[in-house]
Design a protein around this motif. Structure first.
Motif, PDB file in Angstrom:
ATOM      1  N   LEU A   1       6.822  -2.671  13.836  1.00 18.79           N
ATOM      2  CA  LEU A   1       7.375  -4.179  13.346  1.00 18.79           C
ATOM      3  C   LEU A   1       8.621  -4.301  12.949  1.00 18.79           C
ATOM      4  O   LEU A   1       9.557  -3.163  12.688  1.00 18.79           O
ATOM      5  CB  LEU A   1       6.317  -4.555  12.038  1.00 18.79           C
ATOM      6  CG  LEU A   1       6.303  -5.844  11.841  1.00 18.79           C
ATOM      7  CD1 LEU A   1       5.333  -6.711  13.030  1.00 18.79           C
ATOM      8  CD2 LEU A   1       5.283  -6.079  10.454  1.00 18.79           C
TER       9      LEU A   1
ATOM     10  N   PHE B   1       8.018  -4.189   4.337  1.00 23.61           N
ATOM     11  CA  PHE B   1       7.359  -5.346   4.698  1.00 23.61           C
ATOM     12  C   PHE B   1       6.620  -6.252   3.644  1.00 23.61           C
ATOM     13  O   PHE B   1       5.858  -5.577   2.735  1.00 23.61           O
ATOM     14  CB  PHE B   1       6.686  -5.267   6.108  1.00 23.61           C
ATOM     15  CG  PHE B   1       7.358  -4.983   7.129  1.00 23.61           C
ATOM     16  CD1 PHE B   1       8.434  -6.016   7.661  1.00 23.61           C
ATOM     17  CD2 PHE B   1       7.295  -3.663   7.448  1.00 23.61           C
ATOM     18  CE1 PHE B   1       9.112  -5.438   8.903  1.00 23.61           C
ATOM     19  CE2 PHE B   1       8.112  -3.228   8.917  1.00 23.61           C
ATOM     20  CZ  PHE B   1       8.867  -4.227   9.313  1.00 23.61           C
TER      21      PHE B   1
ATOM     22  N   LYS C   1      11.694  -6.890  11.211  1.00 19.81           N
ATOM     23  CA  LYS C   1      12.460  -7.919  10.409  1.00 19.81           C
ATOM     24  C   LYS C   1      13.548  -8.473  11.135  1.00 19.81           C
ATOM     25  O   LYS C   1      14.288  -7.974  11.934  1.00 19.81           O
ATOM     26  CB  LYS C   1      12.992  -7.692   9.063  1.00 19.81           C
ATOM     27  CG  LYS C   1      12.069  -7.174   7.907  1.00 19.81           C
ATOM     28  CD  LYS C   1      12.713  -7.088   6.722  1.00 19.81           C
ATOM     29  CE  LYS C   1      11.737  -6.874   5.615  1.00 19.81           C
ATOM     30  NZ  LYS C   1      12.253  -6.871   4.161  1.00 19.81           N
TER      31      LYS C   1
ATOM     32  N   ASP D   1       7.679 -12.380   4.959  1.00 19.54           N
ATOM     33  CA  ASP D   1       8.659 -12.085   6.065  1.00 19.54           C
ATOM     34  C   ASP D   1       8.572 -12.651   7.140  1.00 19.54           C
ATOM     35  O   ASP D   1       7.465 -12.473   7.806  1.00 19.54           O
ATOM     36  CB  ASP D   1       8.559 -10.238   6.031  1.00 19.54           C
ATOM     37  CG  ASP D   1       9.301  -9.810   4.787  1.00 19.54           C
ATOM     38  OD1 ASP D   1       9.860 -10.594   4.108  1.00 19.54           O
ATOM     39  OD2 ASP D   1       9.144  -8.597   4.631  1.00 19.54           O
TER      40      ASP D   1
ATOM     41  N   VAL E   1       9.013 -11.719  11.432  1.00 13.97           N
ATOM     42  CA  VAL E   1       9.050 -10.461  11.751  1.00 13.97           C
ATOM     43  C   VAL E   1       8.951 -10.754  13.251  1.00 13.97           C
ATOM     44  O   VAL E   1       8.338 -11.578  13.680  1.00 13.97           O
ATOM     45  CB  VAL E   1       7.985  -9.596  11.298  1.00 13.97           C
ATOM     46  CG1 VAL E   1       8.067  -9.070   9.889  1.00 13.97           C
ATOM     47  CG2 VAL E   1       6.561 -10.267  11.406  1.00 13.97           C
TER      48      VAL E   1
END
Length: 335
Positions: A131, A74, A133, A78, A80
């Motif tokens: 987390l 990350f 993407k 990004d 997310v």
């Protein structure tokens, strides 16, 4: 540096309360500026708690902790998504097994920690272990409901050995059900929908259903080819004795509705049909990544209603959800 944020919390009275807070990122955390958040039925369960609401957040990373670049891919900028879990330990047996992080014995998750923040707000600090993407093909407003609702219906199909050609029964066409129909259909399964509302038949077929059966005032179904898997996604639990006749021998039943009610099914019924009733919590990390990739490739997205990320917007969205009038997932949108 950290960030000052606004968050919408529950309260003892059940009213939505606007609060302020500040977070500095921990070593393995990032600061995420929230742009959208899905409104989930389980948020309603915490409406009377003094905690930040919202666990289907999507946003942009604006700051990274000191170790983030060492332990993850990350980066600032990004886009997310976040879900029910806030952090996995990475060292318990469930974590090191590679596919069971949702059973991590040291995890923190919605309702158990980080009560000062929630995705019904402007920003959060989030551990990179939990987390995700968001693929470019998925719009941020569609990604939120996938993070919890989508993952909830995806994992039983993805992780339970269900194959193309299998017949999957889906009880209820709501926030979970309409996503379950899409996933199962695109995975090559025959989707058999059971609903108390005949008015939803057309939408069920548009979502990918192969069959549609009305359940209101039905004591016994007619001739239905038996299903291999049954997903319970309605907002109330059905009397499962009605569905025994449509279950194939060895069928798997997944109650996905978060409820304190008891399932109405006798042990003899399970024994006679060799049925399995399986609990299925939110999907582990690898499964959610696969779900997002699959949704991006096949154009799977929730049907949503948009509300502003304001006190009035949160209150209206929660009320509409409580009344069962949401079609089919609410999404809060930041100004």
């Amino acid at each position: 540096m950290g960030i000052d944020f606004t968050v919408f919390k529950g309260s003892k009275t059940g009213d939505i309360v606007e609060a302020k807070g500040h977070r500095d990122p921990g070593p393995s955390e990032v600061i995420v500026k929230i742009s959208h958040c899905g409104v989930c039925g389980t948020d309603e369960h915490y409406r009377h708690a003094d905690q930040g609401l919202g666990h289907e957040g999507v946003g942009i990373i604006t700051e990274a902790g000191s170790s983030v670049h060492d332990v993850s891919e990350f980066r600032v900028g990004d886009r997310v998504g976040m879900s029910w879990f806030h952090k996995f330990c990475g060292y318990c047996q469930s974590c090191v097994s590679g596919s069971h992080q949702n059973q991590c014995i040291n995890s923190t998750y919605f309702g158990t920690a980080d009560w000062d923040q929630g995705c019904f707000g402007t920003a959060v600090a989030w551990d990179v272990s939990a987390l995700f993407k968001i693929p470019d093909e998925i719009a941020s407003e569609d990604a939120g409901p996938l993070m919890c609702g989508g993952a909830t219906v995806w994992d039983p199909l993805y992780g339970a050995g269900v194959r193309p050609g299998s017949r999957v029964g889906v009880i209820g066409i709501g926030g979970l059900g309409h996503l379950a129909i899409q996933f199962a259909s695109k995975m090559g399964m025959e989707v058999v929908v059971f609903s108390s509302s005949e008015s939803k038949a057309q939408r069920a077929f548009e979502f990918g259903a192969s069959e549609f059966h009305i359940t209101s005032e039905v004591e016994k179904f007619g001739s239905i080819v038996k299903v291999d898997v049954l997903l319970i996604t309605a907002n109330t639990l059905p009397d499962l004795n009605l569905y025994l006749q449509v279950l194939a021998p060895g069928a798997k039943i997944f109650p996905l509705t978060v409820s304190m009610e008891s399932l109405k099914l006798s042990p003899l019924s399970l024994i006679a049909g060799c049925f399995t009733v399986s609990g299925s919590g939110l999907a582990p990390v690898a499964s959610i990544r696969a779900m997002l990739a699959f949704a991006a490739k096949h154009g799977i997205k929730p049907q949503i209603e948009r509300f502003p990320m304001t006190h009035d917007g949160v209150t209206e969205a929660m009320q509409k959800l409580r009344e069962g009038k949401m079609r089919y997932r609410g999404v809060l949108v930041a100004a």
